[in-house]
Design a protein around this motif. Structure first.
Motif, PDB file in Angstrom:
ATOM      1  N   SER A 187     -14.026  -1.147   0.237  1.00 27.45           N
ATOM      2  CA  SER A 187     -14.438  -1.073   1.426  1.00 27.45           C
ATOM      3  C   SER A 187     -13.564  -1.308   2.488  1.00 27.45           C
ATOM      4  CB  SER A 187     -15.806  -2.318   1.603  1.00 27.45           C
ATOM      5  OG  SER A 187     -16.539  -2.215   0.685  1.00 27.45           O
ATOM      6  N   CYS A 188     -13.686  -0.361   3.692  1.00 22.35           N
ATOM      7  CA  CYS A 188     -12.942  -0.660   4.642  1.00 22.35           C
ATOM      8  C   CYS A 188     -13.829  -0.474   6.029  1.00 22.35           C
ATOM      9  CB  CYS A 188     -11.821   0.455   4.883  1.00 22.35           C
ATOM     10  SG  CYS A 188     -10.519   0.534   3.740  1.00 22.35           S
ATOM     11  N   ALA A 189     -13.376  -1.235   7.001  1.00 25.00           N
ATOM     12  CA  ALA A 189     -14.335  -1.490   8.213  1.00 25.00           C
ATOM     13  C   ALA A 189     -14.227  -0.001   9.183  1.00 25.00           C
ATOM     14  CB  ALA A 189     -13.871  -2.273   9.032  1.00 25.00           C
ATOM     15  N   ILE A 190     -12.973   0.654   8.892  1.00 25.09           N
ATOM     16  CA  ILE A 190     -12.639   1.982   9.574  1.00 25.09           C
ATOM     17  C   ILE A 190     -12.192   2.839   8.581  1.00 25.09           C
ATOM     18  CG2 ILE A 190     -10.173   1.283   9.723  1.00 25.09           C
ATOM     19  CD1 ILE A 190     -10.281   2.253  12.598  1.00 25.09           C
ATOM     20  N   ASN A 191     -12.565   4.093   8.764  1.00 36.13           N
ATOM     21  CA  ASN A 191     -12.263   5.376   7.994  1.00 36.13           C
ATOM     22  C   ASN A 191     -11.102   5.997   8.769  1.00 36.13           C
ATOM     23  OD1 ASN A 191     -14.008   4.728   5.817  1.00 36.13           O
ATOM     24  ND2 ASN A 191     -15.458   6.158   6.404  1.00 36.13           N
ATOM     25  N   CYS A 192      -9.771   5.775   8.178  1.00 36.31           N
ATOM     26  CA  CYS A 192      -8.696   6.628   8.858  1.00 36.31           C
ATOM     27  C   CYS A 192      -8.561   7.807   8.096  1.00 36.31           C
ATOM     28  CB  CYS A 192      -7.456   5.897   8.481  1.00 36.31           C
ATOM     29  SG  CYS A 192      -7.647   3.944   8.832  1.00 36.31           S
ATOM     30  N   ARG A 193      -8.458   8.914   9.046  1.00 34.53           N
ATOM     31  CA  ARG A 193      -8.759  10.271   8.327  1.00 34.53           C
ATOM     32  C   ARG A 193      -7.502  10.898   7.596  1.00 34.53           C
ATOM     33  NH1 ARG A 193     -13.531  10.565   8.708  1.00 34.53           N
ATOM     34  NH2 ARG A 193     -13.080  12.851   8.244  1.00 34.53           N
ATOM     35  N   TYR A 194      -6.229  10.180   7.568  1.00 35.80           N
ATOM     36  CA  TYR A 194      -5.108  10.347   6.774  1.00 35.80           C
ATOM     37  C   TYR A 194      -5.051   9.630   5.486  1.00 35.80           C
ATOM     38  CZ  TYR A 194      -4.015   6.038   9.079  1.00 35.80           C
ATOM     39  OH  TYR A 194      -4.217   4.874   9.573  1.00 35.80           O
ATOM     40  N   CYS A 195      -6.179   8.940   5.162  1.00 35.63           N
ATOM     41  CA  CYS A 195      -5.826   7.866   3.949  1.00 35.63           C
ATOM     42  C   CYS A 195      -6.282   8.456   2.810  1.00 35.63           C
ATOM     43  CB  CYS A 195      -6.873   6.656   4.234  1.00 35.63           C
ATOM     44  SG  CYS A 195      -6.888   5.688   2.836  1.00 35.63           S
ATOM     45  N   PHE A 196      -5.803   8.059   1.689  1.00 34.58           N
ATOM     46  CA  PHE A 196      -5.857   8.767   0.236  1.00 34.58           C
ATOM     47  C   PHE A 196      -7.233   8.288  -0.132  1.00 34.58           C
ATOM     48  CE2 PHE A 196      -3.950   4.389  -0.131  1.00 34.58           C
ATOM     49  CZ  PHE A 196      -4.883   4.152  -1.198  1.00 34.58           C
ATOM     50  N   ARG A 197      -7.789   7.262   0.434  1.00 35.62           N
ATOM     51  CA  ARG A 197      -9.079   6.788   0.048  1.00 35.62           C
ATOM     52  C   ARG A 197     -10.183   7.751   0.362  1.00 35.62           C
ATOM     53  NH1 ARG A 197     -12.077   4.157   3.353  1.00 35.62           N
ATOM     54  NH2 ARG A 197     -13.881   2.831   2.588  1.00 35.62           N
ATOM     55  N   ARG A 198      -9.740   8.912   1.337  1.00 37.66           N
ATOM     56  CA  ARG A 198     -11.059   9.879   1.574  1.00 37.66           C
ATOM     57  C   ARG A 198     -11.512  10.363   0.154  1.00 37.66           C
ATOM     58  NH1 ARG A 198      -9.444  13.520   5.946  1.00 37.66           N
ATOM     59  NH2 ARG A 198     -11.155  14.735   5.107  1.00 37.66           N
ATOM     60  N   GLY A 207      -6.745  -2.629  -1.173  1.00 38.89           N
ATOM     61  CA  GLY A 207      -7.926  -2.052  -1.475  1.00 38.89           C
ATOM     62  C   GLY A 207      -8.052  -0.665  -1.299  1.00 38.89           C
ATOM     63  N   GLY A 208      -8.731   0.032  -0.540  1.00 38.12           N
ATOM     64  CA  GLY A 208      -9.765  -0.692   0.399  1.00 38.12           C
ATOM     65  C   GLY A 208      -8.995  -1.881   1.395  1.00 38.12           C
ATOM     66  N   ASP A 209      -9.952  -2.635   1.776  1.00 36.28           N
ATOM     67  CA  ASP A 209      -9.449  -3.686   2.564  1.00 36.28           C
ATOM     68  C   ASP A 209      -9.992  -5.074   1.960  1.00 36.28           C
ATOM     69  OD1 ASP A 209      -8.749  -5.774   4.612  1.00 36.28           O
ATOM     70  OD2 ASP A 209      -8.567  -3.926   6.088  1.00 36.28           O
ATOM     71  N   THR A 237      -3.987  -5.256   4.758  1.00 32.46           N
ATOM     72  CA  THR A 237      -5.204  -5.377   5.366  1.00 32.46           C
ATOM     73  C   THR A 237      -5.032  -5.127   6.883  1.00 32.46           C
ATOM     74  OG1 THR A 237      -7.128  -6.666   6.415  1.00 32.46           O
ATOM     75  CG2 THR A 237      -5.040  -7.827   6.422  1.00 32.46           C
ATOM     76  N   ARG A 238      -5.950  -4.020   7.153  1.00 35.93           N
ATOM     77  CA  ARG A 238      -6.166  -3.676   8.597  1.00 35.93           C
ATOM     78  C   ARG A 238      -7.312  -4.020   9.380  1.00 35.93           C
ATOM     79  NH1 ARG A 238      -4.667   0.839  11.908  1.00 35.93           N
ATOM     80  NH2 ARG A 238      -5.895   2.673  12.148  1.00 35.93           N
ATOM     81  N   LEU A 239      -7.961  -5.106   8.863  1.00 34.25           N
ATOM     82  CA  LEU A 239      -8.920  -5.737   9.630  1.00 34.25           C
ATOM     83  C   LEU A 239      -8.455  -6.510  10.730  1.00 34.25           C
ATOM     84  CD1 LEU A 239     -11.689  -6.319   7.101  1.00 34.25           C
ATOM     85  CD2 LEU A 239     -12.031  -5.731   9.263  1.00 34.25           C
ATOM     86  N   LEU A 254       0.001  -6.060   8.082  1.00 37.06           N
ATOM     87  CA  LEU A 254      -1.300  -5.485   8.829  1.00 37.06           C
ATOM     88  C   LEU A 254      -0.790  -3.807   8.608  1.00 37.06           C
ATOM     89  CD1 LEU A 254      -0.881  -7.690  11.946  1.00 37.06           C
ATOM     90  CD2 LEU A 254      -2.159  -8.124  10.025  1.00 37.06           C
ATOM     91  N   HIS A 255      -1.689  -3.000   9.132  1.00 38.39           N
ATOM     92  CA  HIS A 255      -1.523  -1.634   9.287  1.00 38.39           C
ATOM     93  C   HIS A 255      -1.884  -1.413  10.797  1.00 38.39           C
ATOM     94  CE1 HIS A 255      -2.936   2.521   7.805  1.00 38.39           C
ATOM     95  NE2 HIS A 255      -2.152   2.656   8.788  1.00 38.39           N
ATOM     96  N   ALA A 256      -1.076  -1.198  11.589  1.00 38.51           N
ATOM     97  CA  ALA A 256      -1.187  -0.517  12.948  1.00 38.51           C
ATOM     98  C   ALA A 256      -0.252   0.601  13.203  1.00 38.51           C
ATOM     99  CB  ALA A 256      -1.141  -1.609  13.797  1.00 38.51           C
TER     100      ALA A 256
END
Ligand SMILES: *Cc1c(COP(=O)(O)O)cnc(C)c1O
Ligand code: SF4
Length: 340
Positions: free
Chosen positions: A124-135, A169-171, A200-202, A229-231
């Protein structure tokens, strides 16, 4: 025994403030609503993809509030808005760009690098980042937190060669404090684990997640804690994020940040320098600047290696050395992140 502290007295104002779980559920998932919120309702027809991209929009409202109004090129909006360009075919952009499927060991534990075990704690993630392999990987089953972490804990306990446990994760902070406590309690009793790390990006996208219960859990660990973090852009780091960072540092954590170099978002010297400086204002050191994983649907974010190297060289000439992130790429099968 480390326990999630549910009984700590809360400041009176917390009674009326929504919980992080409520804020999570209240995320924007409709692209038309997102465009309306940032004053771009009339641009829906030319911005949004004609058909489903297979990776839904998801962004917490607090993150939307940091976007510039009326700017389709806003660097925060671009990280989350599905675009027609995602549907373009791009040779070399694959489903499993970093070879994770091959490296996966039992039950959500990845051991690619010496001394470090990385747990896919949750998908799970709170946000879906368009560039992420998780897609392409919802990680439906193979997460470490399923089955009360049993297999992951057994794998860590049995391997004295691992001295760092990484929750990723995920987060991982999408898990409840009680669920995290189950794992951290087990790790606290493993003398060969010297460091615990969270990716974590949270704290950036939903800083309310860094609550007193989580701070207590981290502070109680006998091991040193690093939170990565991830910003990707300075505009992500508002006062609420700075407060969350302070709570993490007060709990004893060392704070680092990883970014992804993204065309149209942070691929210029001023944006990267501002990010590093703002991170340091928040008590966070830049760690990695990643070249994009070549995942299908993300080709329009790619920055050429020569441009990437020139950007980092410019940062080196402009900032203190400790504010210059390491430019790396993940290569399947390599023993470490590979510097460019
Ligand atoms: C990136 C990564 C790590 C951490 O690498 P560092 O260079 O220590 O930050 C560990 N395990 C896996 C599988 C990774 O992909
Ligand atoms: S928060 Fe991280 S793992 Fe989740 S979608 Fe964004 S980049 Fe991917």
């Amino acid at each position: 025994m480390i326990t999630a502290n549910r009984h700590r007295a809360q400041p009176a104002s917390d009674a009326v403030r929504p919980s992080w779980q409520q804020l999570w559920r209240d995320a924007v998932t409709d692209p038309a609503e997102l465009l309306a919120l940032v004053g771009l309702a009339d641009r829906a027809a030319d911005l949004l993809p004609a058909r489903d991209t297979g990776f839904p929009l998801r962004v917490p409202r607090g993150f939307v509030a940091r976007m510039r109004h009326g700017d389709p090129n806003d660097p925060l909006l671009r990280q989350v808005l599905p675009l027609a360009a995602e549907l373009d075919a791009a040779p070399g952009f694959a489903l499993d760009a970093v070879g994770d499927m091959a490296a996966r060991s039992a039950h959500g534990v990845l051991q690619k690098y010496h001394g470090r075990a990385l747990l896919i704690a949750t998908g799970s993630c709170a946000i879906n980042c368009r560039y992420c392999f998780r897609r392409h990987f919802p990680y439906a089953d193979e997460t470490a937190a399923a089955n009360r972490w049993q297999a992951a804990i057994a794998a860590l306990a049995a391997d004295p060669g691992v001295d760092e446990a990484i929750l990723s994760g995920g987060d991982p902070l999408s898990l409840s404090n009680a669920k995290l406590a189950e794992f951290l309690t087990a790790v606290a009793g493993m003398p060969h684990i010297r460091r615990v790390r969270l990716h974590t990006r949270l704290p950036v996208v939903l800083p309310e997640r860094i609550d007193a219960g989580l701070a207590d859990l981290l502070a109680a660990l006998p091991q040193r804690v690093a939170v990565v973090l991830h910003a990707n852009h300075a505009n992500e780091l508002d006062a609420g994020v700075a407060d969350a960072c302070r709570r993490l540092r007060d709990a004893g954590a060392t704070l680092l940040n990883q970014s992804v170099l993204l065309a149209g978002i942070n691929d210029d010297e001023a944006a990267l320098a501002a990010l590093s400086e703002r991170l340091f204002d928040c008590g966070v050191l830049p760690y990695y600047l990643h070249q994009l994983d070549r995942v299908q649907g993300a080709a329009h974010f790619e920055v050429d290696d020569t441009v990437a190297l020139a950007l980092v060289e410019a940062l080196r000439n402009r900032l203190p050395g400790y504010l210059v992130p390491k430019l790396v790429r993940e290569i399947a099968g390599a023993p470490a992140k590979t510097p460019l």
